[in-house]
Design a protein around this motif. Structure first.
Motif, PDB file in Angstrom:
ATOM      1  N   TRP A  72       0.847  -1.185   0.000  1.00 51.08           N
ATOM      2  CA  TRP A  72       0.000   0.000   0.000  1.00 51.08           C
ATOM      3  C   TRP A  72       0.886   1.239   0.000  1.00 51.08           C
ATOM      4  CZ3 TRP A  72       0.470   3.473   3.991  1.00 51.08           C
ATOM      5  CH2 TRP A  72       1.038   3.011   5.182  1.00 51.08           C
ATOM      6  N   HIS A  73       0.308   2.331  -0.524  1.00 51.11           N
ATOM      7  CA  HIS A  73       1.008   3.612  -0.574  1.00 51.11           C
ATOM      8  C   HIS A  73      -0.002   4.703  -0.262  1.00 51.11           C
ATOM      9  CE1 HIS A  73       3.558   6.895  -1.854  1.00 51.11           C
ATOM     10  NE2 HIS A  73       2.579   7.319  -2.615  1.00 51.11           N
ATOM     11  N   PHE A  74       0.422   5.664   0.560  1.00 52.43           N
ATOM     12  CA  PHE A  74      -0.447   6.781   0.939  1.00 52.43           C
ATOM     13  C   PHE A  74       0.312   8.075   0.715  1.00 52.43           C
ATOM     14  CE2 PHE A  74      -2.054   9.601   4.413  1.00 52.43           C
ATOM     15  CZ  PHE A  74      -3.299   9.820   3.871  1.00 52.43           C
ATOM     16  N   ASP A  75      -0.253   8.983  -0.081  1.00 50.56           N
ATOM     17  CA  ASP A  75       0.425  10.248  -0.403  1.00 50.56           C
ATOM     18  C   ASP A  75      -0.109  11.434   0.396  1.00 50.56           C
ATOM     19  OD1 ASP A  75      -2.017  10.962  -1.528  1.00 50.56           O
ATOM     20  OD2 ASP A  75      -1.262  11.054  -3.584  1.00 50.56           O
ATOM     21  N   GLY A  76      -0.919  11.166   1.389  1.00 53.70           N
ATOM     22  CA  GLY A  76      -1.507  12.242   2.181  1.00 53.70           C
ATOM     23  C   GLY A  76      -2.948  12.528   1.817  1.00 53.70           C
ATOM     24  N   ARG A  77      -3.361  12.083   0.644  1.00 58.55           N
ATOM     25  CA  ARG A  77      -4.743  12.283   0.191  1.00 58.55           C
ATOM     26  C   ARG A  77      -5.348  11.040  -0.433  1.00 58.55           C
ATOM     27  NH1 ARG A  77      -5.244  18.150  -2.314  1.00 58.55           N
ATOM     28  NH2 ARG A  77      -6.003  16.933  -4.040  1.00 58.55           N
ATOM     29  N   THR A  78      -4.516  10.181  -1.000  1.00 57.92           N
ATOM     30  CA  THR A  78      -5.011   9.009  -1.715  1.00 57.92           C
ATOM     31  C   THR A  78      -4.315   7.756  -1.194  1.00 57.92           C
ATOM     32  OG1 THR A  78      -5.358  10.356  -3.692  1.00 57.92           O
ATOM     33  CG2 THR A  78      -5.308   7.969  -4.000  1.00 57.92           C
ATOM     34  N   LEU A  79      -5.094   6.716  -0.951  1.00 56.87           N
ATOM     35  CA  LEU A  79      -4.573   5.412  -0.562  1.00 56.87           C
ATOM     36  C   LEU A  79      -4.626   4.505  -1.783  1.00 56.87           C
ATOM     37  CD1 LEU A  79      -3.753   3.120   1.398  1.00 56.87           C
ATOM     38  CD2 LEU A  79      -6.209   2.822   1.865  1.00 56.87           C
ATOM     39  N   CYS A  80      -3.491   3.928  -2.160  1.00 60.31           N
ATOM     40  CA  CYS A  80      -3.447   2.949  -3.249  1.00 60.31           C
ATOM     41  C   CYS A  80      -3.002   1.608  -2.678  1.00 60.31           C
ATOM     42  CB  CYS A  80      -2.486   3.386  -4.350  1.00 60.31           C
ATOM     43  SG  CYS A  80      -3.091   4.802  -5.295  1.00 60.31           S
ATOM     44  N   MET A  81      -3.680   0.546  -3.109  1.00 61.18           N
ATOM     45  CA  MET A  81      -3.372  -0.804  -2.664  1.00 61.18           C
ATOM     46  C   MET A  81      -3.105  -1.678  -3.881  1.00 61.18           C
ATOM     47  SD  MET A  81      -6.489  -1.101   0.100  1.00 61.18           S
ATOM     48  CE  MET A  81      -7.628  -0.066  -0.843  1.00 61.18           C
ATOM     49  N   LEU A  82      -1.968  -2.335  -3.896  1.00 63.22           N
ATOM     50  CA  LEU A  82      -1.640  -3.305  -4.934  1.00 63.22           C
ATOM     51  C   LEU A  82      -1.764  -4.664  -4.276  1.00 63.22           C
ATOM     52  CD1 LEU A  82      -0.653  -3.996  -7.780  1.00 63.22           C
ATOM     53  CD2 LEU A  82       1.681  -3.831  -6.896  1.00 63.22           C
ATOM     54  N   ILE A  83      -2.790  -5.399  -4.647  1.00 62.83           N
ATOM     55  CA  ILE A  83      -3.092  -6.681  -4.030  1.00 62.83           C
ATOM     56  C   ILE A  83      -2.536  -7.777  -4.933  1.00 62.83           C
ATOM     57  CG2 ILE A  83      -4.901  -8.143  -3.064  1.00 62.83           C
ATOM     58  CD1 ILE A  83      -4.679  -5.288  -1.804  1.00 62.83           C
ATOM     59  N   ALA A  84      -1.673  -8.625  -4.378  1.00 69.02           N
ATOM     60  CA  ALA A  84      -0.991  -9.667  -5.143  1.00 69.02           C
ATOM     61  C   ALA A  84      -1.968 -10.743  -5.612  1.00 69.02           C
ATOM     62  CB  ALA A  84       0.111 -10.299  -4.293  1.00 69.02           C
ATOM     63  N   ALA A  85      -1.587 -11.422  -6.682  1.00 67.91           N
ATOM     64  CA  ALA A  85      -2.392 -12.508  -7.237  1.00 67.91           C
ATOM     65  C   ALA A  85      -2.484 -13.659  -6.240  1.00 67.91           C
ATOM     66  CB  ALA A  85      -1.776 -12.999  -8.546  1.00 67.91           C
ATOM     67  N   ALA A  86      -3.637 -14.299  -6.248  1.00 65.80           N
ATOM     68  CA  ALA A  86      -3.845 -15.474  -5.398  1.00 65.80           C
ATOM     69  C   ALA A  86      -4.324 -16.617  -6.280  1.00 65.80           C
ATOM     70  CB  ALA A  86      -4.849 -15.166  -4.303  1.00 65.80           C
ATOM     71  N   GLY A  87      -3.579 -16.854  -7.349  1.00 68.90           N
ATOM     72  CA  GLY A  87      -3.943 -17.906  -8.288  1.00 68.90           C
ATOM     73  C   GLY A  87      -4.717 -17.353  -9.466  1.00 68.90           C
ATOM     74  N   PRO A  88      -5.050 -18.200 -10.417  1.00 66.02           N
ATOM     75  CA  PRO A  88      -5.720 -17.751 -11.649  1.00 66.02           C
ATOM     76  C   PRO A  88      -7.135 -17.203 -11.413  1.00 66.02           C
ATOM     77  CG  PRO A  88      -5.523 -20.149 -11.612  1.00 66.02           C
ATOM     78  CD  PRO A  88      -4.766 -19.631 -10.428  1.00 66.02           C
ATOM     79  N   THR A  97      -8.093   4.992  -3.676  1.00 65.41           N
ATOM     80  CA  THR A  97      -9.280   5.612  -3.118  1.00 65.41           C
ATOM     81  C   THR A  97      -8.923   6.918  -2.415  1.00 65.41           C
ATOM     82  OG1 THR A  97     -11.137   5.300  -1.573  1.00 65.41           O
ATOM     83  CG2 THR A  97      -9.074   4.231  -0.997  1.00 65.41           C
ATOM     84  N   PRO A  98      -9.783   7.919  -2.527  1.00 67.79           N
ATOM     85  CA  PRO A  98      -9.565   9.119  -1.720  1.00 67.79           C
ATOM     86  C   PRO A  98      -9.568   8.700  -0.244  1.00 67.79           C
ATOM     87  CG  PRO A  98     -11.315   9.473  -3.318  1.00 67.79           C
ATOM     88  CD  PRO A  98     -10.987   8.011  -3.341  1.00 67.79           C
ATOM     89  N   TRP A  99      -8.650   9.239   0.530  1.00 68.96           N
ATOM     90  CA  TRP A  99      -8.513   8.836   1.929  1.00 68.96           C
ATOM     91  C   TRP A  99      -9.667   9.364   2.770  1.00 68.96           C
ATOM     92  CZ3 TRP A  99      -6.878   5.335   4.857  1.00 68.96           C
ATOM     93  CH2 TRP A  99      -6.733   5.520   6.225  1.00 68.96           C
ATOM     94  N   ARG A 100     -10.223   8.472   3.587  1.00 65.99           N
ATOM     95  CA  ARG A 100     -11.233   8.838   4.584  1.00 65.99           C
ATOM     96  C   ARG A 100     -10.703   8.404   5.928  1.00 65.99           C
ATOM     97  NH1 ARG A 100     -17.415   8.188   3.177  1.00 65.99           N
ATOM     98  NH2 ARG A 100     -17.549   9.015   5.271  1.00 65.99           N
ATOM     99  N   ASP A 101     -10.409   9.354   6.773  1.00 70.34           N
ATOM    100  CA  ASP A 101      -9.888   9.058   8.101  1.00 70.34           C
ATOM    101  C   ASP A 101     -11.064   8.864   9.041  1.00 70.34           C
ATOM    102  OD1 ASP A 101      -8.041   8.618  10.081  1.00 70.34           O
ATOM    103  OD2 ASP A 101      -7.640  10.727  10.441  1.00 70.34           O
ATOM    104  N   ILE A 102     -11.324   7.629   9.431  1.00 70.04           N
ATOM    105  CA  ILE A 102     -12.451   7.336  10.313  1.00 70.04           C
ATOM    106  C   ILE A 102     -11.926   6.768  11.635  1.00 70.04           C
ATOM    107  CG2 ILE A 102     -14.117   7.029   8.453  1.00 70.04           C
ATOM    108  CD1 ILE A 102     -13.781   3.998   8.735  1.00 70.04           C
TER     109      ILE A 102
END
Length: 126
Positions: A72-88, A97-102
């Protein structure tokens, strides 16, 4: 008379300076709160098809209990997630996604947490 005018003028500068400093501290606090991001947090993610717990480890490691891993990477406003493959049947995907601090226990609905933009209910649990 000159002395009292000088004191009032200097007092006004002190008040203005204190007010400016207070405003800067508040803005800095808001920026720090925004910059916190997901690190160390855990979310319950529920879609029509599945439910899982997503963990955002320090240093950018992502892990959930489907089980999937990634980064995952967060630039202060946007959270990006690179989810690895789990098979075919479950290929690698990236979502941002725009960041929502809850707070813990709070939820919101999003289409940005899933591979195909399906609706998901995101609840912070830690």
């Amino acid at each position: 008379m000159t002395l009292s005018f000088t004191m009032i003028r200097q007092s006004g500068r002190v008040c203005a300076g204190a007010l400016l400093l207070a405003c800067l501290m508040l803005a800095s606090g808001a920026a720090q709160a925004q910059m916190t991001g997901p690190e160390g947090r855990v979310y319950d993610v529920r879609t029509e098809r599945e439910s899982y717990t997503a963990r955002f480890q320090p240093g950018g490691a992502y892990q959930d209990d489907r089980p999937r891993t990634g980064r995952w990477h967060f630039d202060g406003r946007t959270l990006c997630m690179l989810i690895a493959a789990a098979g075919p049947q479950a290929p690698e995907y990236e979502v941002c996604t725009p960041w929502r601090d809850i707070e813990i226990g709070e939820s919101y609905d999003s289409r940005y947490w899933t591979a195909h933009g399906a609706p998901a209910r995101i609840t912070r649990i830690q």
